[in-house]
Design a protein around this motif. Structure first.
Motif, PDB file in Angstrom:
ATOM      1  N   GLU A  89       0.843  -1.214   0.000  1.00 42.28           N
ATOM      2  CA  GLU A  89       0.000   0.000   0.000  1.00 42.28           C
ATOM      3  C   GLU A  89       0.872   1.254   0.000  1.00 42.28           C
ATOM      4  O   GLU A  89       0.599   2.229  -0.704  1.00 42.28           O
ATOM      5  CB  GLU A  89      -0.918   0.015   1.232  1.00 42.28           C
ATOM      6  CG  GLU A  89      -2.086  -0.952   1.120  1.00 42.28           C
ATOM      7  CD  GLU A  89      -2.776  -1.204   2.473  1.00 42.28           C
ATOM      8  OE1 GLU A  89      -3.826  -1.842   2.455  1.00 42.28           O
ATOM      9  OE2 GLU A  89      -2.238  -0.790   3.524  1.00 42.28           O
ATOM     10  N   TYR A  90       1.936   1.204   0.796  1.00 41.62           N
ATOM     11  CA  TYR A  90       2.813   2.371   0.901  1.00 41.62           C
ATOM     12  C   TYR A  90       3.465   2.696  -0.450  1.00 41.62           C
ATOM     13  O   TYR A  90       3.509   3.850  -0.884  1.00 41.62           O
ATOM     14  CB  TYR A  90       3.888   2.121   1.969  1.00 41.62           C
ATOM     15  CG  TYR A  90       4.945   3.189   2.003  1.00 41.62           C
ATOM     16  CD1 TYR A  90       4.673   4.438   2.550  1.00 41.62           C
ATOM     17  CD2 TYR A  90       6.203   2.965   1.457  1.00 41.62           C
ATOM     18  CE1 TYR A  90       5.631   5.438   2.542  1.00 41.62           C
ATOM     19  CE2 TYR A  90       7.161   3.953   1.449  1.00 41.62           C
ATOM     20  CZ  TYR A  90       6.875   5.187   1.991  1.00 41.62           C
ATOM     21  OH  TYR A  90       7.813   6.166   1.979  1.00 41.62           O
ATOM     22  N   LEU A  91       3.966   1.666  -1.112  1.00 42.29           N
ATOM     23  CA  LEU A  91       4.624   1.904  -2.403  1.00 42.29           C
ATOM     24  C   LEU A  91       3.642   2.434  -3.439  1.00 42.29           C
ATOM     25  O   LEU A  91       3.960   3.344  -4.213  1.00 42.29           O
ATOM     26  CB  LEU A  91       5.275   0.621  -2.923  1.00 42.29           C
ATOM     27  CG  LEU A  91       6.620   0.233  -2.334  1.00 42.29           C
ATOM     28  CD1 LEU A  91       7.242  -0.884  -3.150  1.00 42.29           C
ATOM     29  CD2 LEU A  91       7.576   1.419  -2.273  1.00 42.29           C
ATOM     30  N   GLN A  92       2.430   1.886  -3.430  1.00 39.34           N
ATOM     31  CA  GLN A  92       1.428   2.366  -4.397  1.00 39.34           C
ATOM     32  C   GLN A  92       1.063   3.815  -4.106  1.00 39.34           C
ATOM     33  O   GLN A  92       0.924   4.633  -5.012  1.00 39.34           O
ATOM     34  CB  GLN A  92       0.190   1.476  -4.349  1.00 39.34           C
ATOM     35  CG  GLN A  92       0.452   0.116  -4.997  1.00 39.34           C
ATOM     36  CD  GLN A  92      -0.795  -0.742  -5.053  1.00 39.34           C
ATOM     37  OE1 GLN A  92      -1.321  -1.154  -4.037  1.00 39.34           O
ATOM     38  NE2 GLN A  92      -1.276  -1.003  -6.247  1.00 39.34           N
ATOM     39  N   PHE A  93       0.959   4.123  -2.818  1.00 43.69           N
ATOM     40  CA  PHE A  93       0.668   5.490  -2.386  1.00 43.69           C
ATOM     41  C   PHE A  93       1.782   6.432  -2.874  1.00 43.69           C
ATOM     42  O   PHE A  93       1.529   7.482  -3.468  1.00 43.69           O
ATOM     43  CB  PHE A  93       0.551   5.483  -0.858  1.00 43.69           C
ATOM     44  CG  PHE A  93       0.456   6.832  -0.219  1.00 43.69           C
ATOM     45  CD1 PHE A  93      -0.676   7.627  -0.403  1.00 43.69           C
ATOM     46  CD2 PHE A  93       1.485   7.313   0.592  1.00 43.69           C
ATOM     47  CE1 PHE A  93      -0.766   8.874   0.200  1.00 43.69           C
ATOM     48  CE2 PHE A  93       1.398   8.546   1.198  1.00 43.69           C
ATOM     49  CZ  PHE A  93       0.274   9.334   1.000  1.00 43.69           C
ATOM     50  N   ALA A  94       3.047   6.007  -2.665  1.00 46.52           N
ATOM     51  CA  ALA A  94       4.188   6.841  -3.081  1.00 46.52           C
ATOM     52  C   ALA A  94       4.186   7.017  -4.598  1.00 46.52           C
ATOM     53  O   ALA A  94       4.469   8.108  -5.117  1.00 46.52           O
ATOM     54  CB  ALA A  94       5.495   6.195  -2.626  1.00 46.52           C
ATOM     55  N   GLY A  95       3.858   5.956  -5.327  1.00 47.00           N
ATOM     56  CA  GLY A  95       3.813   6.006  -6.790  1.00 47.00           C
ATOM     57  C   GLY A  95       2.772   7.003  -7.272  1.00 47.00           C
ATOM     58  O   GLY A  95       3.018   7.771  -8.205  1.00 47.00           O
ATOM     59  N   LEU A  97       1.596   9.549  -5.540  1.00 51.29           N
ATOM     60  CA  LEU A  97       2.054  10.901  -5.174  1.00 51.29           C
ATOM     61  C   LEU A  97       3.021  11.449  -6.218  1.00 51.29           C
ATOM     62  O   LEU A  97       3.059  12.646  -6.469  1.00 51.29           O
ATOM     63  CB  LEU A  97       2.775  10.875  -3.821  1.00 51.29           C
ATOM     64  CG  LEU A  97       1.936  10.998  -2.551  1.00 51.29           C
ATOM     65  CD1 LEU A  97       2.855  11.141  -1.350  1.00 51.29           C
ATOM     66  CD2 LEU A  97       0.990  12.196  -2.617  1.00 51.29           C
ATOM     67  N   SER A  98       3.853  10.575  -6.781  1.00 54.25           N
ATOM     68  CA  SER A  98       4.813  11.092  -7.777  1.00 54.25           C
ATOM     69  C   SER A  98       4.271  10.924  -9.209  1.00 54.25           C
ATOM     70  O   SER A  98       5.049  10.893 -10.162  1.00 54.25           O
ATOM     71  CB  SER A  98       6.199  10.474  -7.599  1.00 54.25           C
ATOM     72  OG  SER A  98       6.112   9.089  -7.561  1.00 54.25           O
ATOM     73  N   HIS A  99       2.948  10.839  -9.299  1.00 54.50           N
ATOM     74  CA  HIS A  99       2.257  10.848 -10.599  1.00 54.50           C
ATOM     75  C   HIS A  99       2.703   9.749 -11.544  1.00 54.50           C
ATOM     76  O   HIS A  99       2.757   9.953 -12.754  1.00 54.50           O
ATOM     77  CB  HIS A  99       2.434  12.218 -11.302  1.00 54.50           C
ATOM     78  CG  HIS A  99       2.020  13.355 -10.442  1.00 54.50           C
ATOM     79  ND1 HIS A  99       0.718  13.572 -10.054  1.00 54.50           N
ATOM     80  CD2 HIS A  99       2.748  14.330  -9.840  1.00 54.50           C
ATOM     81  CE1 HIS A  99       0.663  14.634  -9.280  1.00 54.50           C
ATOM     82  NE2 HIS A  99       1.880  15.113  -9.115  1.00 54.50           N
ATOM     83  N   MET A 100       3.006   8.598 -10.990  1.00 57.13           N
ATOM     84  CA  MET A 100       3.326   7.482 -11.893  1.00 57.13           C
ATOM     85  C   MET A 100       2.022   6.979 -12.510  1.00 57.13           C
ATOM     86  O   MET A 100       0.971   7.002 -11.849  1.00 57.13           O
ATOM     87  CB  MET A 100       4.024   6.363 -11.109  1.00 57.13           C
ATOM     88  CG  MET A 100       5.471   6.697 -10.813  1.00 57.13           C
ATOM     89  SD  MET A 100       6.250   5.442  -9.813  1.00 57.13           S
ATOM     90  CE  MET A 100       6.301   4.061 -10.944  1.00 57.13           C
ATOM     91  N   PRO A 101       2.060   6.511 -13.759  1.00 56.72           N
ATOM     92  CA  PRO A 101       0.825   6.042 -14.390  1.00 56.72           C
ATOM     93  C   PRO A 101       0.203   4.885 -13.600  1.00 56.72           C
ATOM     94  O   PRO A 101       0.936   4.018 -13.095  1.00 56.72           O
ATOM     95  CB  PRO A 101       1.289   5.577 -15.774  1.00 56.72           C
ATOM     96  CG  PRO A 101       2.753   5.724 -15.823  1.00 56.72           C
ATOM     97  CD  PRO A 101       3.243   6.404 -14.602  1.00 56.72           C
ATOM     98  N   LYS A 102      -1.116   4.926 -13.467  1.00 57.16           N
ATOM     99  CA  LYS A 102      -1.812   3.895 -12.676  1.00 57.16           C
ATOM    100  C   LYS A 102      -1.625   2.512 -13.296  1.00 57.16           C
ATOM    101  O   LYS A 102      -1.466   1.525 -12.596  1.00 57.16           O
ATOM    102  CB  LYS A 102      -3.307   4.221 -12.623  1.00 57.16           C
ATOM    103  CG  LYS A 102      -3.650   5.234 -11.555  1.00 57.16           C
ATOM    104  CD  LYS A 102      -5.149   5.181 -11.250  1.00 57.16           C
ATOM    105  CE  LYS A 102      -5.535   6.371 -10.401  1.00 57.16           C
ATOM    106  NZ  LYS A 102      -6.458   7.284 -11.039  1.00 57.16           N
ATOM    107  N   GLN A 107       2.194  -3.795 -10.471  1.00 60.28           N
ATOM    108  CA  GLN A 107       3.245  -4.724 -10.902  1.00 60.28           C
ATOM    109  C   GLN A 107       4.634  -4.131 -10.614  1.00 60.28           C
ATOM    110  O   GLN A 107       5.524  -4.823 -10.117  1.00 60.28           O
ATOM    111  CB  GLN A 107       3.093  -5.012 -12.409  1.00 60.28           C
ATOM    112  CG  GLN A 107       4.050  -6.092 -12.907  1.00 60.28           C
ATOM    113  CD  GLN A 107       3.867  -7.429 -12.179  1.00 60.28           C
ATOM    114  OE1 GLN A 107       2.745  -7.901 -12.006  1.00 60.28           O
ATOM    115  NE2 GLN A 107       4.967  -8.012 -11.712  1.00 60.28           N
ATOM    116  N   THR A 108       4.779  -2.815 -10.894  1.00 60.24           N
ATOM    117  CA  THR A 108       6.078  -2.161 -10.631  1.00 60.24           C
ATOM    118  C   THR A 108       6.397  -2.246  -9.140  1.00 60.24           C
ATOM    119  O   THR A 108       7.536  -2.536  -8.746  1.00 60.24           O
ATOM    120  CB  THR A 108       6.035  -0.668 -11.061  1.00 60.24           C
ATOM    121  OG1 THR A 108       5.530  -0.604 -12.378  1.00 60.24           O
ATOM    122  CG2 THR A 108       7.389  -0.020 -10.987  1.00 60.24           C
TER     123      THR A 108
END
Ligand code: ADP
Length: 296
Positions: A89-95, A97-102, A107-108
């Motif tokens: 959850e934390y990594l997805q949240f961070a992703g 926040l930095s506008h990584m494509p959903k 998987q990333t």
């Protein structure tokens, strides 16, 4: 050149925290920023991460005079985690926040957890993580978007020996993929992973260059000599020996005036029929070099 910093200065009010900082980092280079507390390490890293504006000077990142935050991963000294979140959850949240494509984010994140050795712990709450696990999760967050430069503020200093080894091993793997700039005051750790060193003291660069040059670039040439019989007095009295330190009756550390004079010493030993068991150049540790530079 990945990062090129020229004459950077940072003042906090009337206090100058950093002055005259010039350095360059190439792709895949691993640089350790060393220095005692208050020497300006965090200030420097925050400026290079684009989190703090310099008072003067220039930073060029990939040839442009603008820091591209998307190409920089940053792990602060005290990363803030939400203990109730799972690592995933934390990594997805961070992703997000930095506008990584959903698309593909899950998987990333999963690949990243695997890379930092937390695949099994992905669905566990961060509150139950050890210090080493948290730091590995912090690294995963910092490199989630595959940056070109990873900036790590004291990544190992607060860890126990097992956690420290974990993170250093991660850094060894990571430096094959990206450039790393990290600060530490633990010299032994710096020595294990970095290629180059920048030493700070009182907001100034005291020395910078390759680690090997720092360790071997000393003027004095110190050798360790061990002989079969007790060392005779004449050895310490030779004019080319600057310093003689007896370690045991048969072993001494000898500092010569010049490297080439080791042959004079060997010749004298042979002429005096002194049987040599060991004769080798003393390896200077980073700590020796650090103390010498910082105490100048
Ligand atoms: P280090 O990371 O090497 O311990 P810092 O970059 O944190 O050093 O600090 C360098 C100097 O700048 C210190 O003297 C510190 O007290 C001062 N300093 C750091 N941050 C601030 C701030 N926000 N305001 C005023 N002074 C600061």
């Amino acid at each position: 050149m990945l990062l090129s910093v020229n004459d950077l200065k940072k003042r906090y009010g009337s206090h100058t925290a950093m002055e005259g900082l010039t350095l360059q980092i190439e792709e895949n280079q691993c640089v350790a920023l060393l220095g005692p507390n208050g020497s300006g390490k965090t200030t420097t890293l925050n400026m290079l991460a684009g989190l703090l504006s310099p008072t003067s000077g220039t930073i060029a990142f990939m040839g442009k005079e603008k820091i591209d935050r998307r190409e920089i991963g940053y792990l602060p000294q005290y990363p803030a985690f939400f203990p109730w979140m799972t690592a995933m959850e934390y990594l997805q949240f961070a992703g997000k926040l930095s506008h990584m494509p959903k698309n593909g984010l899950r998987q990333t994140c999963s690949d990243m957890l695997e890379f930092v050795g937390l695949a099994e712990a992905g669905n566990r709450k961060i509150g139950g993580f050890s210090g080493g696990m948290k730091q590995r999760l912090g690294l995963a967050q910092a490199m989630l978007h595959d940056p070109k430069l990873l900036i790590l503020d004291e990544p190992v200093s607060a860890l126990d020996p097992a956690g420290r080894r974990d993170v250093l091993e991660m850094m060894m793997k990571l430096k094959k993929r990206m450039a790393i700039l990290f600060s530490t005051h633990v010299l032994h750790d710096a020595e294990q992973v970095c290629d180059d060193i920048v030493m700070l003291k009182d907001g100034h660069v005291k020395w910078s260059g390759p680690l090997e040059e720092l360790k071997n670039g000393r003027k004095d040439e110190t050798f360790i000599l061990t002989t079969e019989e007790a060392l005779p007095e004449w050895v310490g009295e030779k004019e080319y020996i600057l310093e003689y330190v007896s370690v045991t009756p048969k072993t001494a550390e000898l500092t010569l005036r010049h490297l080439k004079e080791r042959n004079l010493l060997l010749r004298d030993c042979m002429e005096n029929d002194l049987a040599i068991v060991r004769f080798e150049r003393k390896n200077h540790t980073l700590e020796d070099a650090y103390m010498e530079v910082v105490n100048q």
